[in-house]
Design an enzyme around this catalytic site. Structure first.
Site, short mmCIF file in Angstrom:
data_model
loop_
_atom_site.label_atom_id
_atom_site.label_comp_id
_atom_site.label_asym_id
_atom_site.label_seq_id
_atom_site.Cartn_x
_atom_site.Cartn_y
_atom_site.Cartn_z
CB SER A 116 10.60 0.28 0.83
OG SER A 116 9.70 0.89 -0.02
CE1 TYR A 121 15.61 -1.10 -8.26
CE2 TYR A 121 14.35 -1.08 -10.29
CZ TYR A 121 14.46 -1.39 -8.95
OH TYR A 121 13.42 -1.99 -8.31
CG ASP A 138 4.22 2.32 -11.26
OD1 ASP A 138 4.37 1.62 -10.23
OD2 ASP A 138 3.17 2.92 -11.54
CB CYS A 183 -19.45 0.42 18.33
SG CYS A 183 -18.96 -0.92 17.22
CB CYS A 212 -15.63 -0.05 19.20
SG CYS A 212 -16.48 -1.36 20.08
CE LYS A 223 9.45 4.75 -6.34
NZ LYS A 223 8.43 3.79 -6.77
CB CYS A 260 -21.01 -3.99 19.70
SG CYS A 260 -19.75 -2.84 20.27
CB CYS A 300 -16.86 -5.01 19.29
SG CYS A 300 -17.52 -4.43 17.72
CE LYS A 334 5.23 7.55 -5.20
NZ LYS A 334 5.13 6.13 -5.50
CD GLU A 379 18.62 4.92 -10.69
OE1 GLU A 379 19.83 5.19 -10.71
OE2 GLU A 379 18.18 3.83 -10.32
S1 IVH Z 1 16.62 1.63 -5.68
C1 IVH Z 1 17.99 -0.06 -1.53
N1 IVH Z 1 15.96 2.53 -8.04
O1 IVH Z 1 10.62 1.42 -6.14
C2 IVH Z 1 17.28 0.76 -2.58
N2 IVH Z 1 14.29 1.40 -6.77
O2 IVH Z 1 8.95 2.50 -4.08
C3 IVH Z 1 16.80 -0.06 -3.68
N3 IVH Z 1 12.14 1.18 -7.93
O3 IVH Z 1 11.48 -0.94 -3.70
C4 IVH Z 1 15.83 0.59 -4.56
N4 IVH Z 1 12.75 2.19 -9.79
O4 IVH Z 1 11.26 -1.72 -6.20
C5 IVH Z 1 15.54 1.88 -6.93
N5 IVH Z 1 15.55 3.33 -10.14
C6 IVH Z 1 15.13 2.70 -9.07
C7 IVH Z 1 13.81 2.20 -8.96
C8 IVH Z 1 13.43 1.56 -7.78
C9 IVH Z 1 11.77 1.56 -9.16
C10 IVH Z 1 11.26 0.49 -6.99
C11 IVH Z 1 11.92 -0.50 -6.04
C12 IVH Z 1 11.64 0.05 -4.67
C13 IVH Z 1 10.38 0.81 -4.91
C14 IVH Z 1 10.12 1.81 -3.82
#
Ligand code: IVH
Length: 694
Positions: free
Chosen positions: A101, A245, A136, A434, A452, A134, A437, A457, A340, A132
């Site tokens: 991730s 990507y 969604d 609790c 608890c 991200k 319980c 429980c 983010k 680049e």
């Molecule tokens: S690089 C080893 N690049 O965001 C690193 N991920 O919140 C690989 N995502 O798990 C990820 N745009 O599914 C990368 N330009 C981008 C992305 C990207 C969306 C996703 C990806 C990642 C998730 C994390």
């Protein structure tokens, strides 16, 4: 993939010709090239070259001649995207390299910190970063071998996903073939995101409304919900897109790796030339973090002008060799970070607070609010985590509140509006007993969560049983929250091990529970007895032991009982296990009730031995063998290490008598010398290593 103007003209004059003539078998190749190119220009470049009716006519002609001469059908023919029949079950497949991730950042300070760390780890004063969007959507991984797409999979748990090749072939921006040999690549694993444009999402919802069906909350759900649809034709109808990507694995064709890109940007450019859809148009490199910050902040302002939903930007160290140096944790790469964007917000009213007891006894306040739509998702319930958060925010029942979806998914109460109070609001009193319980709750000074401690429980027992049966634990299909509660009330399911003694004869008469569902449940319960050891370990609900730790624990033992006697020190040698986790594991196994539960499970036939490990040992795989890689390899070192580990091998940090294999790339130095001197170590070339693991 892009053709020159002359080539393009030549191609389309042929296309016009084919439109009006009988196609012969000699025309098939040209016809395929035309259709592929038309797909590419339409789906990847958003620049259609043929009218719909022309495209359809050519496609029909190709189909017809392939029907006439079935021997000429090749798997990469454009006609082969169109799936026949339905997907039955999706096969579970392992990713070549685990899909990690990303770590999140929210402001300039976070990025400055990250930059500092990257420079420290790489021992470089300046680094070039690639920035680049991200995306969604829903993440996927694609594998190409010898220029052909051989597999597409969901992310799954990061280690394994579902093979959804047939569905992904419905996405026309994903090429069925790509001339990877131009870059000296034999096999490649590429990660990307399946997306639905905002416009298509709206159209799609309109269609659903017209059909009288429920609409989808947002484009991300529309994309991710599409991946595992059983009917590929329906996937095709959703008009999805895929942006790629990240290249996670490359197997070169031979020893010469000079054509393989060595920076992230060059890799994206290569993917672009090969016909993949990338975000190159919005991708830029910068030599200072200050410029990166400026770019991501400006981009945030333009977020809504893009045809797709993006929830931030991703910043990556551009040089792939430096990425390697900067390294990764088990969860995310250190060489990349997500920035983010601010979450979406809305206002609502706090109606009341529900106190929920979890499986470890933690009592969580959950705010029930007037339903509010935030960026397309309706929110009516928000976890507040603990008492301190209620106090810090000075929340009161009846308050008007500002709600946001942090990270665009998990809802959160940002703050109340005290100026809107009318005096009828009520202070929230956290219970000291609790709510289920009535046992007095406890909380160590150092923690924020009230608990608890009564392990009997009712709420905890029910939650523990639900967890034990859940998908990532013992995966007992059908035994979900509703049924567990029902059986508990009936008195037939009071402890985890009761799952294996259910009185099926009396259950038959339960309202709404037919013969068929009972048989299915019985079968699922029976099957769960032979689940892999790590699932059982996760299902037992040992505090701090998540799926990853459960897997590491399972790998360290041939039988569950081997864990009973491990000390904190022993456990700390296991990957990802620190002091706190180790102590929790020791406490768990020292507890008589827990040991009794495990004994009972074994008596019911639940398997406690690690069959995977035993099988591997018997088949002479790499269990127990130690490896070290040195010199420059044709793949990333972490990839080679992952391959060895996947077969049960262990990676060592230095050359010693404990080492079994030293794998030597080019320019190997002192490690090779030392290994030769010791004389007990098998020295392998990279090729020999691949042979060994296969
Ligand atoms: S690089 C080893 N690049 O965001 C690193 N991920 O919140 C690989 N995502 O798990 C990820 N745009 O599914 C990368 N330009 C981008 C992305 C990207 C969306 C996703 C990806 C990642 C998730 C994390």
């Amino acid at each position: 993939m892009m053709y020159s103007i002359a080539q393009e003209e030549n191609l389309f004059s042929k296309a016009k010709l084919f439109l009006n003539k009988e196609i012969s078998i000699e025309d098939v190749n040209d016809l395929r090239v035309i259709i592929e190119y038309a797909d590419y220009m339409y789906y990847v470049k958003d620049n259609p070259k043929l009218a719909d009716v022309e495209y359809d006519t050519l496609f029909a002609k190709l189909k017809k001649i392939e029907e006439q001469y079935p021997q000429i059908i090749s798997p990469d023919s454009p006609t082969q995207r169109v799936a026949k029949g339905l997907n039955t079950a999706f096969e579970n497949v392992a990713h070549i390299v685990p899909m990690l991730s990303l770590e999140n950042s929210y402001n300039a300070e976070d990025l400055l910190d990250w930059d500092r760390k990257c420079r420290e780890l790489s021992e470089k004063e300046h680094l070039t970063y690639c920035v680049e969007p991200k995306f969604d959507g829903a993440s996927i991984s694609l594998i190409y071998e010898n220029n052909l797409m051989t597999r597409g999979a969901t992310r799954g748990n990061g280690i394994e996903g579902d093979d959804i090749s047939t569905n992904l072939k419905q996405i026309r921006s994903i090429p069925l073939k790509a001339p990877l040999d131009n870059f000296g690549i034999q096999q490649i694993e590429i990660r990307g995101e399946v997306m639905m444009t905002k416009k298509r999402f709206e159209e799609y919802n309109e269609k659903l409304i017209a059909k009288g069906e429920n609409i989808l909350a947002n484009a991300r759900n529309a994309a991710s919900g599409s991946l595992r649809i059983k009917n590929p034709t329906e996937v095709a109808e959703r008009n999805l897109d895929a942006f790629l990507y990240h290249v996670s694995f490359v197997l070169p064709q031979g020893a010469n790796t000079s054509k393989i890109p060595t920076t992230h940007l060059a890799m994206l450019q290569a993917l672009d030339t090969l016909g993949f859809k990338t975000s190159l148009a919005h991708t830029k490199t910068f030599d200072t973090i200050e410029d990166v910050i400026q770019y991501v902040q400006t981009f945030e302002e333009q977020r809504d002008t893009l045809p797709y939903e993006i929830d931030g930007m991703v910043i990556k160290v551009n040089d792939l060799a430096i990425q390697e140096q900067v390294g990764q944790t088990s969860h995310h790469p250190r060489w990349a970070i997500a920035y983010k964007f601010k979450a979406r917000q809305g206002t609502s009213k706090l109606l009341h607070i529900e106190f929920q007891v979890g499986r470890t006894g933690s009592v969580t306040p959950v705010a029930k609010i007037e339903p509010v739509s935030v960026g397309g998702v309706t929110i009516s319930s928000i976890s507040l985590f603990n008492e301190d958060i209620i106090k810090e925010k000075d929340l009161r029942v009846g308050d008007t509140i500002l709600v946001e979806r942090a990270g665009d998914v998990i809802p959160n109460i940002v703050k109340p509006y005290p100026e809107m109070r009318n005096g009828n609001e009520q202070i929230i009193v956290f219970p000291r007993l609790c709510p289920v319980c009535q046992t007095p709750l406890t909380k160590p000074d150092t923690e924020a969560v009230w608990r608890c401690d009564n392990i009997e429980c009712e709420a905890q027992i029910i939650e523990r049983i639900i967890h034990f049966a859940s998908k990532n634990a013992m995966d007992i299909r059908g035994l979900g929250e509703g049924l567990v509660k029902k059986f508990y009330e009936q008195g037939v399911l009071k402890h985890i091990d009761d799952i294996y003694h259910l009185p099926y004869d009396t259950l038959k008469n339960l309202e709404g529970f037919g013969e068929k569902s009972m048989q299915n449940l019985q079968k699922a319960i029976e099957q769960s007895k032979t689940q892999a050891l790590h699932r059982l370990l996760f299902g037992l609900g040992i505090r701090y032991v998540g799926e990853t730790t459960a897997k590491a624990l399972a790998r360290s033992a041939s039988h569950l009982s081997e864990l009973y006697t491990k000390t904190i020190e022993d456990l700390k040698n296991i990957e990802d296990v620190g002091e706190k986790v180790a102590a929790s594991i020791v406490t768990f196994f020292a507890n008589k009730n827990n040991r009794k539960l495990i004994e009972n499970l074994e008596a019911c036939g639940v398997q406690l031995s690690n069959t995977q490990k035993v099988d591997a040992l018997q088949s002479g795989a790499l269990i127990g063998k130690t490896f070290l890689f040195t010199g420059t390899l044709s793949v990333k070192r972490s990839e080679a290490e992952a391959l060895a580990e996947a077969k049960g091998g262990t990676i060592l940090g230095s050359v010693s008598t404990k080492l079994n294999y030293l794998v030597v790339g080019t320019d190997a130095g002192s490690k090779l010398e030392k290994a030769k001197k010791l004389g007990t170590i098998t020295i392998l070339t990279e090729d020999e290593f691949y042979k060994l693991i296969n």
